[in-house]
Design an enzyme around this catalytic site. Structure first.
Site, short mmCIF file in Angstrom:
data_model
loop_
_atom_site.label_atom_id
_atom_site.label_comp_id
_atom_site.label_asym_id
_atom_site.label_seq_id
_atom_site.Cartn_x
_atom_site.Cartn_y
_atom_site.Cartn_z
N GLY A 10 -2.45 2.45 -1.68
CA GLY A 10 -2.71 1.34 -0.75
C GLY A 10 -3.90 0.51 -1.20
CG LEU A 12 -9.83 2.24 1.64
CD1 LEU A 12 -11.09 1.53 1.12
CD2 LEU A 12 -10.04 2.72 3.08
CB ALA A 70 -2.93 4.04 8.01
CE1 TYR A 71 5.73 2.70 10.32
CE2 TYR A 71 4.34 0.93 11.16
CZ TYR A 71 5.59 1.45 10.88
OH TYR A 71 6.71 0.70 11.17
CG ASP A 112 -10.06 -4.95 13.87
OD1 ASP A 112 -9.19 -4.28 13.26
OD2 ASP A 112 -10.06 -6.20 13.83
CE1 TYR A 135 -2.47 0.35 11.83
CE2 TYR A 135 -3.76 -1.30 12.99
CZ TYR A 135 -3.61 -0.42 11.94
OH TYR A 135 -4.61 -0.30 10.99
CE LYS A 139 -5.80 3.74 11.63
NZ LYS A 139 -5.75 4.49 10.34
CD1 TRP A 162 -9.06 -8.55 11.37
CD2 TRP A 162 -9.48 -10.66 10.73
NE1 TRP A 162 -8.97 -9.36 12.47
CE2 TRP A 162 -9.22 -10.65 12.12
CE3 TRP A 162 -9.79 -11.87 10.10
CZ2 TRP A 162 -9.24 -11.80 12.89
CZ3 TRP A 162 -9.82 -13.03 10.88
CH2 TRP A 162 -9.54 -12.99 12.25
N1 LIG Z 1 -5.05 -3.63 6.41
C1 LIG Z 1 -5.87 -3.98 7.40
O1 LIG Z 1 -6.02 -5.16 7.73
C2 LIG Z 1 -6.66 -2.93 8.12
C3 LIG Z 1 -7.52 -3.33 9.16
C4 LIG Z 1 -8.27 -2.35 9.82
C5 LIG Z 1 -8.16 -1.02 9.46
N2 LIG Z 1 -7.31 -0.67 8.46
C6 LIG Z 1 -7.21 0.75 8.12
O2 LIG Z 1 -7.71 0.89 6.80
C7 LIG Z 1 -7.03 1.96 6.13
C8 LIG Z 1 -6.53 1.46 4.79
O3 LIG Z 1 -5.59 0.42 5.02
P1 LIG Z 1 -4.99 -0.44 3.83
O4 LIG Z 1 -5.24 -1.86 4.14
O5 LIG Z 1 -5.42 0.13 2.52
O6 LIG Z 1 -3.44 -0.14 4.07
P2 LIG Z 1 -2.22 -0.23 3.05
O7 LIG Z 1 -2.53 -1.09 1.90
O8 LIG Z 1 -1.03 -0.51 3.91
O9 LIG Z 1 -2.15 1.26 2.53
C9 LIG Z 1 -1.73 2.33 3.35
C10 LIG Z 1 -1.10 3.34 2.43
O10 LIG Z 1 -0.60 4.40 3.27
C11 LIG Z 1 0.64 4.79 2.74
N3 LIG Z 1 1.53 5.43 3.69
C12 LIG Z 1 2.12 4.91 4.78
N4 LIG Z 1 2.94 5.82 5.34
C13 LIG Z 1 2.87 6.93 4.56
C14 LIG Z 1 3.49 8.19 4.60
N5 LIG Z 1 4.37 8.52 5.56
N6 LIG Z 1 3.19 9.10 3.64
C15 LIG Z 1 2.32 8.78 2.65
N7 LIG Z 1 1.70 7.61 2.56
C16 LIG Z 1 1.97 6.68 3.50
C17 LIG Z 1 1.27 3.51 2.26
O11 LIG Z 1 2.26 3.83 1.32
P3 LIG Z 1 3.52 2.85 1.11
O12 LIG Z 1 2.95 1.68 0.38
O13 LIG Z 1 4.44 3.69 0.33
O14 LIG Z 1 4.00 2.51 2.49
C18 LIG Z 1 0.09 2.77 1.65
O15 LIG Z 1 -0.07 3.07 0.28
C19 LIG Z 1 -5.95 2.42 7.11
O16 LIG Z 1 -6.44 3.52 7.83
C20 LIG Z 1 -5.79 1.26 8.07
O17 LIG Z 1 -5.34 1.69 9.34
C21 LIG Z 1 -6.57 -1.59 7.77
#
Ligand SMILES: NC(=O)c1ccc[n+]([C@@H]2O[C@H](COP(=O)([O-])OP(=O)(O)OC[C@H]3O[C@@H](n4cnc5c(N)ncnc54)[C@H](OP(=O)(O)O)[C@@H]3O)[C@@H](O)[C@H]2O)c1
Length: 299
Positions: A10, A12, A70-71, A112, A135, A139, A162
């Protein structure tokens, strides 16, 4: 020091892997990355499989587990609540239970979107959560499940907002594409938060381990923006960097003009002052962080 990272493919997760410190607290770092599919140096782990999550911890007995997986599909979660809950709440629950027995620590990355956005001033880490959509609710459930099994110093919940970077699916890369394809774009101007670049967020995660920080923490880049402000800055800085020749005109629209399955908080700034102090990291304005990320997209 043995560190497991989930979600290694992902946004992060990739940034964490790019910035692994050689040594933490005097010990060389041994990294065990996991992703859904495995490969590219990562073990395969399905976060929806609680038994597999527990077994991973029992097998490797990590000093820390950074749960960056995360999802994250905010709108799709409204129609897949069970899967979102299994990944966002079931996995941290399983990790926390297993770490309680092995004595390791959990860094649970959260969002957030656990807040309802009605407050109109930055949310402090100790304020009650009230998510608006599936979502955010899943979380928040992940935070509570982790806290039911682990207390300080074994648990750090790091909320962020974000998130975007040079890789993966995010607002920056979507905007760059749309600004090339279209002449005009409407972008929501009545939701306010703070864009957070993956490189700074990864640095903050590693600083949690370096300083042994626990409890609920908030991390974002500094300042405030609407999605419209963020898009305007992307157009300006993208043009300066030579990524966009003639970007689309960006028009401010309202949330009501752009209905989505999930309701989002209209104001979700996080008060990060205590966390910045604890992690000994200075604030970086989101626009400066954006300039740096756009440089990475060009490179
Ligand atoms: N993105 C945002 O804007 C945002 C904002 C606030 C907080 N966050 C938090 O920050 C953290 C990192 O987010 P990110 O932006 O890096 O998210 P991301 O790019 O969507 O990465 C999440 C990763 O989790 C994997 N994943 C999802 N379901 C899975 C499963 N069942 N088994 C194994 N892996 C799975 C995804 O794999 P696939 O690619 O195969 O689905 C993806 O590689 C998360 O905890 C998120 O909730 C994100």
């Amino acid at each position: 020091m043995k560190v497991i990272i989930t979600g290694a493919a992902g946004q992060l997760g990739q940034a964490l892997r790019c910035r692994v410190p050689a040594v933490i607290a005097g010990e060389p770092v041994e990294l065990i990355p996991t992703s859904r599919a495995g490969g590219q140096g990562a073990l395969a782990l399905d976060l929806a499989d609680a038994a597999a999550c527990r077994a991973l911890v029992q097998q490797h007995k990590p000093d820390w587990l950074i749960n960056a997986g995360a999802y994250t599909a905010v709108d799709k979660a409204e129609s897949e609540p069970e899967l979102a809950r299994a990944v966002n709440a079931g996995a941290p629950a399983a990790f926390a239970e297993a770490l309680q027995a092995t004595g390791g620590r959990l860094l649970q990355v959260s969002t957030d979107f656990v807040f309802n956005g009605a407050q109109g001033s930055p949310y402090r880490p100790d304020q009650p959560v009230d998510p608006l959509g599936v979502y955010g609710a899943t979380k928040a459930a992940g935070e509570s499940a982790a806290a039911a099994a682990l207390t300080a110093p074994q648990l750090c919940i790091l909320r962020t907002s974000w998130v975007y970077g040079p890789l993966g699916k995010n607002f920056l890369l979507t905007m760059l594409r749309l600004m090339r394809e279209r002449e005009q774009l409407g972008v929501v101007a009545d939701q306010v938060g703070c864009p957070t670049a993956t490189q700074g967020l990864a640095q903050a995660c590693w600083a949690v381990l370096e300083h042994g920080v626990s409890g609920v923490q908030h991390w974002s880049d500094a300042g405030a923006a609407s999605w419209y402000d963020f898009a305007v800055a992307i157009a300006e800085l993208g043009q300066v960097a030579g990524l966009l020749e003639n970007p689309a005109r960006i028009n401010p629209i309202t949330t009501a003009d752009y209905p989505t399955p999930a309701q989002r908080p209209s104001y979700s700034l996080l008060d990060c002052s205590g966390t910045r102090q604890a992690l000994q990291l200075p604030p970086l304005h989101w626009r400066e962080a954006l300039r740096q990320v756009i440089g990475d997209v060009v490179a």
